[in-house]
Design a protein around this motif. Structure first.
Motif, PDB file in Angstrom:
ATOM      1  N   LEU A   1       7.940  -1.355  16.928  1.00  0.00           N
ATOM      2  CA  LEU A   1       6.524  -1.180  16.656  1.00  0.00           C
ATOM      3  C   LEU A   1       5.776  -2.435  17.083  1.00  0.00           C
ATOM      4  CD1 LEU A   1       4.464   0.467  14.357  1.00  0.00           C
ATOM      5  CD2 LEU A   1       4.644  -1.880  13.596  1.00  0.00           C
ATOM      6  N   ALA A   2       4.714  -2.227  17.817  1.00  0.00           N
ATOM      7  CA  ALA A   2       3.817  -3.325  18.177  1.00  0.00           C
ATOM      8  C   ALA A   2       2.428  -2.931  17.702  1.00  0.00           C
ATOM      9  CB  ALA A   2       3.826  -3.553  19.684  1.00  0.00           C
ATOM     10  N   TYR A   3       1.638  -3.896  17.325  1.00  0.00           N
ATOM     11  CA  TYR A   3       0.281  -3.581  16.896  1.00  0.00           C
ATOM     12  C   TYR A   3      -0.702  -4.568  17.487  1.00  0.00           C
ATOM     13  CZ  TYR A   3       0.892  -7.213  13.299  1.00  0.00           C
ATOM     14  OH  TYR A   3       1.126  -8.387  12.634  1.00  0.00           O
ATOM     15  N   ASP A   4      -1.919  -4.082  17.572  1.00  0.00           N
ATOM     16  CA  ASP A   4      -3.016  -4.909  18.068  1.00  0.00           C
ATOM     17  C   ASP A   4      -4.166  -4.756  17.088  1.00  0.00           C
ATOM     18  OD1 ASP A   4      -4.675  -6.483  19.570  1.00  0.00           O
ATOM     19  OD2 ASP A   4      -5.228  -4.869  20.948  1.00  0.00           O
ATOM     20  N   VAL A   5      -4.198  -5.638  16.140  1.00  0.00           N
ATOM     21  CA  VAL A   5      -5.241  -5.628  15.112  1.00  0.00           C
ATOM     22  C   VAL A   5      -5.995  -6.946  15.236  1.00  0.00           C
ATOM     23  CG1 VAL A   5      -5.686  -5.571  12.632  1.00  0.00           C
ATOM     24  CG2 VAL A   5      -3.861  -4.170  13.585  1.00  0.00           C
ATOM     25  N   PRO A   6      -7.312  -6.891  15.339  1.00  0.00           N
ATOM     26  CA  PRO A   6      -8.083  -8.139  15.442  1.00  0.00           C
ATOM     27  C   PRO A   6      -7.741  -9.100  14.304  1.00  0.00           C
ATOM     28  CG  PRO A   6      -9.506  -6.229  15.722  1.00  0.00           C
ATOM     29  CD  PRO A   6      -8.170  -5.712  15.298  1.00  0.00           C
ATOM     30  N   SER A   7      -7.766 -10.378  14.616  1.00  0.00           N
ATOM     31  CA  SER A   7      -7.422 -11.374  13.602  1.00  0.00           C
ATOM     32  C   SER A   7      -8.506 -11.522  12.546  1.00  0.00           C
ATOM     33  CB  SER A   7      -7.121 -12.719  14.253  1.00  0.00           C
ATOM     34  OG  SER A   7      -8.236 -13.160  14.997  1.00  0.00           O
ATOM     35  N   ARG A   8      -9.696 -11.043  12.820  1.00  0.00           N
ATOM     36  CA  ARG A   8     -10.807 -11.067  11.851  1.00  0.00           C
ATOM     37  C   ARG A   8     -11.273  -9.657  11.579  1.00  0.00           C
ATOM     38  NH1 ARG A   8      -9.977 -15.844  10.009  1.00  0.00           N
ATOM     39  NH2 ARG A   8     -10.316 -17.529  11.443  1.00  0.00           N
ATOM     40  N   PRO A   9     -11.427  -9.219  10.404  1.00  0.00           N
ATOM     41  CA  PRO A   9     -11.113  -9.963   9.193  1.00  0.00           C
ATOM     42  C   PRO A   9      -9.601 -10.030   8.985  1.00  0.00           C
ATOM     43  CG  PRO A   9     -11.805  -7.762   8.596  1.00  0.00           C
ATOM     44  CD  PRO A   9     -11.950  -7.880  10.097  1.00  0.00           C
ATOM     45  N   GLN A  10      -9.166 -11.147   8.483  1.00  0.00           N
ATOM     46  CA  GLN A  10      -7.745 -11.394   8.281  1.00  0.00           C
ATOM     47  C   GLN A  10      -7.124 -10.401   7.301  1.00  0.00           C
ATOM     48  OE1 GLN A  10      -6.794 -15.331   6.972  1.00  0.00           O
ATOM     49  NE2 GLN A  10      -4.622 -15.080   7.379  1.00  0.00           N
ATOM     50  N   SER A  11      -7.934  -9.860   6.414  1.00  0.00           N
ATOM     51  CA  SER A  11      -7.425  -8.944   5.393  1.00  0.00           C
ATOM     52  C   SER A  11      -6.790  -7.697   6.017  1.00  0.00           C
ATOM     53  CB  SER A  11      -8.537  -8.549   4.429  1.00  0.00           C
ATOM     54  OG  SER A  11      -9.576  -7.881   5.116  1.00  0.00           O
ATOM     55  N   ARG A  12      -7.293  -7.233   7.167  1.00  0.00           N
ATOM     56  CA  ARG A  12      -6.715  -6.057   7.826  1.00  0.00           C
ATOM     57  C   ARG A  12      -5.303  -6.346   8.317  1.00  0.00           C
ATOM     58  NH1 ARG A  12     -10.548  -3.694  12.239  1.00  0.00           N
ATOM     59  NH2 ARG A  12      -8.668  -2.482  12.580  1.00  0.00           N
ATOM     60  N   ARG A  13      -5.122  -7.507   8.940  1.00  0.00           N
ATOM     61  CA  ARG A  13      -3.791  -7.872   9.425  1.00  0.00           C
ATOM     62  C   ARG A  13      -2.824  -8.063   8.255  1.00  0.00           C
ATOM     63  NH1 ARG A  13      -3.806  -9.633  14.963  1.00  0.00           N
ATOM     64  NH2 ARG A  13      -1.787 -10.622  14.741  1.00  0.00           N
ATOM     65  N   LEU A  14      -3.312  -8.700   7.200  1.00  0.00           N
ATOM     66  CA  LEU A  14      -2.481  -8.930   6.029  1.00  0.00           C
ATOM     67  C   LEU A  14      -2.078  -7.603   5.381  1.00  0.00           C
ATOM     68  CD1 LEU A  14      -1.179 -11.075   4.283  1.00  0.00           C
ATOM     69  CD2 LEU A  14      -3.281 -11.179   2.953  1.00  0.00           C
ATOM     70  N   LYS A  15      -3.001  -6.679   5.304  1.00  0.00           N
ATOM     71  CA  LYS A  15      -2.719  -5.366   4.730  1.00  0.00           C
ATOM     72  C   LYS A  15      -1.645  -4.644   5.557  1.00  0.00           C
ATOM     73  CE  LYS A  15      -4.969  -1.094   3.307  1.00  0.00           C
ATOM     74  NZ  LYS A  15      -6.232  -0.360   3.227  1.00  0.00           N
ATOM     75  N   LEU A  16      -1.775  -4.690   6.885  1.00  0.00           N
ATOM     76  CA  LEU A  16      -0.789  -4.063   7.753  1.00  0.00           C
ATOM     77  C   LEU A  16       0.567  -4.754   7.605  1.00  0.00           C
ATOM     78  CD1 LEU A  16       0.082  -2.084   9.943  1.00  0.00           C
ATOM     79  CD2 LEU A  16      -0.787  -3.721  11.640  1.00  0.00           C
ATOM     80  N   TRP A  17       0.571  -6.077   7.592  1.00  0.00           N
ATOM     81  CA  TRP A  17       1.814  -6.827   7.445  1.00  0.00           C
ATOM     82  C   TRP A  17       2.517  -6.445   6.139  1.00  0.00           C
ATOM     83  CZ3 TRP A  17       4.022 -10.506   4.221  1.00  0.00           C
ATOM     84  CH2 TRP A  17       5.108 -11.183   4.743  1.00  0.00           C
ATOM     85  N   ARG A  18       1.773  -6.363   5.053  1.00  0.00           N
ATOM     86  CA  ARG A  18       2.366  -5.972   3.755  1.00  0.00           C
ATOM     87  C   ARG A  18       2.933  -4.568   3.818  1.00  0.00           C
ATOM     88  NH1 ARG A  18      -2.367  -8.463   0.095  1.00  0.00           N
ATOM     89  NH2 ARG A  18      -1.547 -10.579  -0.048  1.00  0.00           N
ATOM     90  N   TRP A  19       2.189  -3.664   4.477  1.00  0.00           N
ATOM     91  CA  TRP A  19       2.630  -2.282   4.609  1.00  0.00           C
ATOM     92  C   TRP A  19       3.954  -2.214   5.382  1.00  0.00           C
ATOM     93  CZ3 TRP A  19       3.494   0.853   8.828  1.00  0.00           C
ATOM     94  CH2 TRP A  19       3.650   2.214   8.546  1.00  0.00           C
ATOM     95  N   LEU A  20       4.063  -2.973   6.469  1.00  0.00           N
ATOM     96  CA  LEU A  20       5.283  -2.994   7.270  1.00  0.00           C
ATOM     97  C   LEU A  20       6.461  -3.522   6.453  1.00  0.00           C
ATOM     98  CD1 LEU A  20       3.653  -4.315  10.544  1.00  0.00           C
ATOM     99  CD2 LEU A  20       4.692  -2.051  10.248  1.00  0.00           C
ATOM    100  N   LYS A  21       6.245  -4.586   5.690  1.00  0.00           N
ATOM    101  CA  LYS A  21       7.303  -5.137   4.834  1.00  0.00           C
ATOM    102  C   LYS A  21       7.693  -4.137   3.751  1.00  0.00           C
ATOM    103  CE  LYS A  21       8.631  -9.012   4.651  1.00  0.00           C
ATOM    104  NZ  LYS A  21       9.882  -9.575   5.123  1.00  0.00           N
ATOM    105  N   GLN A  22       6.703  -3.527   3.134  1.00  0.00           N
ATOM    106  CA  GLN A  22       6.969  -2.557   2.069  1.00  0.00           C
ATOM    107  C   GLN A  22       7.784  -1.379   2.590  1.00  0.00           C
ATOM    108  OE1 GLN A  22       3.451  -0.854   0.373  1.00  0.00           O
ATOM    109  NE2 GLN A  22       4.558   0.293  -1.151  1.00  0.00           N
ATOM    110  N   ASN A  23       7.560  -1.010   3.829  1.00  0.00           N
ATOM    111  CA  ASN A  23       8.297   0.100   4.421  1.00  0.00           C
ATOM    112  C   ASN A  23       9.564  -0.348   5.143  1.00  0.00           C
ATOM    113  OD1 ASN A  23       6.820   2.749   3.949  1.00  0.00           O
ATOM    114  ND2 ASN A  23       5.192   1.290   4.373  1.00  0.00           N
ATOM    115  N   ARG A  24       9.952  -1.586   4.871  1.00  0.00           N
ATOM    116  CA  ARG A  24      11.250  -2.136   5.241  1.00  0.00           C
ATOM    117  C   ARG A  24      11.456  -2.330   6.743  1.00  0.00           C
ATOM    118  NH1 ARG A  24      14.189  -1.948   0.435  1.00  0.00           N
ATOM    119  NH2 ARG A  24      13.412  -0.446  -1.054  1.00  0.00           N
TER     120      ARG A  24
END
Length: 175
Positions: free
Chosen positions: A28-51
């Motif tokens: 999986l690769a993603y392209d999410v703008p770095s601003r707002p940072q909360s979107r990237r953080l939310k995606l990162w958490r989701w990826l970790k949560q889904n192992r």
């Protein structure tokens, strides 16, 4: 207390470990703008949560069947920014080395070692409770891959067996 009853993010450790691996990685690769940072953080958490395992920056990996990964994306916010493809292990690489790169197997193994250390003690209710809590912590960090993808030294299988034995002994004693 059959461990198979305990669910972690809809994943039963033993059934995940016993799943056949089709020899394909889902990348999986993603392209999410770095601003707002909360979107990237939310995606990162989701990826970790889904192992999913982190290979590098915005490149993640999973051994789950493609249908399972697609189902995750279906429910994920901003799924139009994600790219998913399948690939075999590159020639000359061992799949276990990919696992060790994408997940912190030393930390996961260390968490299971804590369970093994506790499981060697008595089967008193307080120790069983503490051992079970440590096992749950270890499983939360475990990518729950098919057994063939774990290093030979992986302690998760042994820790789970010991915990099951503790519970069985406790239940047989009628405590």
């Amino acid at each position: 207390f059959p461990v198979t009853i305990v669910q972690f993010q809809e994943s039963d450790p033993k059934s995940c470990w016993e799943r056949r691996w089709d020899q394909k990685w889902r990348i999986l690769a993603y392209d999410v703008p770095s601003r707002p940072q909360s979107r990237r953080l939310k995606l990162w958490r989701w990826l970790k949560q889904n192992r999913l395992g982190l290979l590098q920056r915005s490149l993640w990996i999973s051994a789950k069947p493609l249908e399972e990964i697609r189902a995750l994306f279906h429910h994920a916010a901003n799924s139009h920014t994600l790219l998913l493809w399948e690939a075999p292990t590159p020639t000359g690489l061992n799949p276990i080395s990919i696992v060790q790169q994408a997940w912190n197997m030393a930390e996961i193994d260390s968490n299971y070692q804590v369970v093994l250390n506790l499981a060697q003690a008595d089967s008193k209710p307080e120790n069983i409770r503490k051992t079970t809590l440590e096992w749950q912590k270890a499983v939360r960090n475990d990518p729950l891959l098919p057994r063939v993808l774990y290093p030979k030294s992986f302690r998760g299988f042994q820790a789970t067996e010991h915990l099951e034995k503790m519970w069985s002994k406790f239940l047989k004693s009628g405590s």
